[in-house]
Scaffold this motif. Sequence first.
Motif, PDB file in Angstrom:
ATOM      1  N   ILE A  84      36.516  29.517   6.616  1.00  0.00           N
ATOM      2  CA  ILE A  84      37.828  29.636   6.917  1.00  0.00           C
ATOM      3  C   ILE A  84      38.506  29.378   8.064  1.00  0.00           C
ATOM      4  N   GLY A  85      39.609  28.917   7.809  1.00  0.00           N
ATOM      5  CA  GLY A  85      40.473  27.736   9.330  1.00  0.00           C
ATOM      6  C   GLY A  85      41.613  28.142   9.078  1.00  0.00           C
ATOM      7  N   VAL A  86      42.085  28.226  10.498  1.00  0.00           N
ATOM      8  CA  VAL A  86      43.606  28.780  10.698  1.00  0.00           C
ATOM      9  C   VAL A  86      44.559  27.482  10.998  1.00  0.00           C
ATOM     10  N   SER A  87      45.099  26.896  10.764  1.00  0.00           N
ATOM     11  CA  SER A  87      45.885  25.276  11.370  1.00  0.00           C
ATOM     12  C   SER A  87      46.357  25.821  12.275  1.00  0.00           C
ATOM     13  N   THR A  88      45.773  24.880  13.529  1.00  0.00           N
ATOM     14  CA  THR A  88      46.040  25.126  15.228  1.00  0.00           C
ATOM     15  C   THR A  88      48.140  25.350  14.601  1.00  0.00           C
ATOM     16  N   LYS A  89      48.757  24.060  13.520  1.00  0.00           N
ATOM     17  CA  LYS A  89      50.397  24.367  14.026  1.00  0.00           C
ATOM     18  C   LYS A  89      50.649  26.034  13.172  1.00  0.00           C
ATOM     19  N   ASP A  90      49.663  26.530  12.837  1.00  0.00           N
ATOM     20  CA  ASP A  90      50.285  28.238  12.599  1.00  0.00           C
ATOM     21  C   ASP A  90      50.428  29.125  13.657  1.00  0.00           C
ATOM     22  N   PRO A  91      51.372  29.816  13.664  1.00  0.00           N
ATOM     23  CA  PRO A  91      51.811  29.931  15.072  1.00  0.00           C
ATOM     24  C   PRO A  91      51.201  31.284  15.042  1.00  0.00           C
ATOM     25  N   LYS A  92      50.637  31.684  14.312  1.00  0.00           N
ATOM     26  CA  LYS A  92      49.711  32.714  14.611  1.00  0.00           C
ATOM     27  C   LYS A  92      47.960  32.861  15.015  1.00  0.00           C
ATOM     28  N   ALA A  93      48.167  30.681  15.118  1.00  0.00           N
ATOM     29  CA  ALA A  93      46.922  30.763  15.384  1.00  0.00           C
ATOM     30  C   ALA A  93      46.393  31.479  16.642  1.00  0.00           C
ATOM     31  N   ASP A  94      46.788  30.949  17.482  1.00  0.00           N
ATOM     32  CA  ASP A  94      46.726  31.280  18.943  1.00  0.00           C
ATOM     33  C   ASP A  94      45.940  32.870  19.200  1.00  0.00           C
ATOM     34  N   LYS A  95      46.324  33.334  17.991  1.00  0.00           N
ATOM     35  CA  LYS A  95      46.321  35.272  17.891  1.00  0.00           C
ATOM     36  C   LYS A  95      45.153  34.914  17.315  1.00  0.00           C
ATOM     37  N   VAL A  96      44.451  34.657  16.989  1.00  0.00           N
ATOM     38  CA  VAL A  96      42.823  34.278  15.871  1.00  0.00           C
ATOM     39  C   VAL A  96      41.818  34.107  16.119  1.00  0.00           C
ATOM     40  N   ASN A  97      40.960  34.791  16.552  1.00  0.00           N
ATOM     41  CA  ASN A  97      40.080  34.598  17.314  1.00  0.00           C
ATOM     42  C   ASN A  97      38.539  34.792  16.365  1.00  0.00           C
ATOM     43  N   SER A  98      38.507  35.580  15.283  1.00  0.00           N
ATOM     44  CA  SER A  98      37.342  36.263  15.395  1.00  0.00           C
ATOM     45  C   SER A  98      37.825  37.089  13.361  1.00  0.00           C
ATOM     46  N   VAL A  99      37.070  37.641  13.104  1.00  0.00           N
ATOM     47  CA  VAL A  99      36.954  38.274  12.042  1.00  0.00           C
ATOM     48  C   VAL A  99      37.890  39.315  11.824  1.00  0.00           C
ATOM     49  N   ALA A 100      38.268  39.833  12.630  1.00  0.00           N
ATOM     50  CA  ALA A 100      39.093  41.362  13.225  1.00  0.00           C
ATOM     51  C   ALA A 100      40.341  40.114  13.438  1.00  0.00           C
ATOM     52  N   ASP A 101      40.637  39.918  13.512  1.00  0.00           N
ATOM     53  CA  ASP A 101      41.911  38.899  14.370  1.00  0.00           C
ATOM     54  C   ASP A 101      42.517  38.673  13.116  1.00  0.00           C
ATOM     55  N   LEU A 102      41.644  37.624  12.134  1.00  0.00           N
ATOM     56  CA  LEU A 102      42.536  37.452  11.053  1.00  0.00           C
ATOM     57  C   LEU A 102      42.953  38.485   9.739  1.00  0.00           C
ATOM     58  N   GLU A 103      41.810  39.383  10.067  1.00  0.00           N
ATOM     59  CA  GLU A 103      42.506  40.907   8.907  1.00  0.00           C
ATOM     60  C   GLU A 103      43.718  41.370   9.316  1.00  0.00           C
TER      61      GLU A 103
END
Length: 104
Positions: free
Chosen positions: A8-27
């Motif tokens: 699972i990846g998050v686009s770097t263009k997504d405004p939340k991308a900088d906040k997601v560095n772990s599974v817990a962050d993703l959830e």
Amino acid sequence: GELDWKVIGVSTKDPKADKVNSVADLEKEFPGQIDEIREWFRNYKSDGTYSKEKGWTGVTEGANGFGLDEKCMDVDYTKKVIEETQGEYEALMKGKVESKLSLK
């Protein structure tokens, strides 16, 4: 069936991308998305149908199974899997592993 991995990846263009560095962050940032993704991969080859309103219905066969107690693994685990499979691919392409597949 055969084993295949999903990342699972998050686009770097997504405004939340900088906040997601772990599974817990993703959830936290995308609540429920891990479960939605898992259900998609469980059923996309099945005989069921999907709608946003009802989710998957009518699944009687063809559903995929998951290992690892259906857990979404962390970044370190994922990196190890990627490194391992990259090594296997390189060995295959160098002819170090027998294969009946046409690779070139």
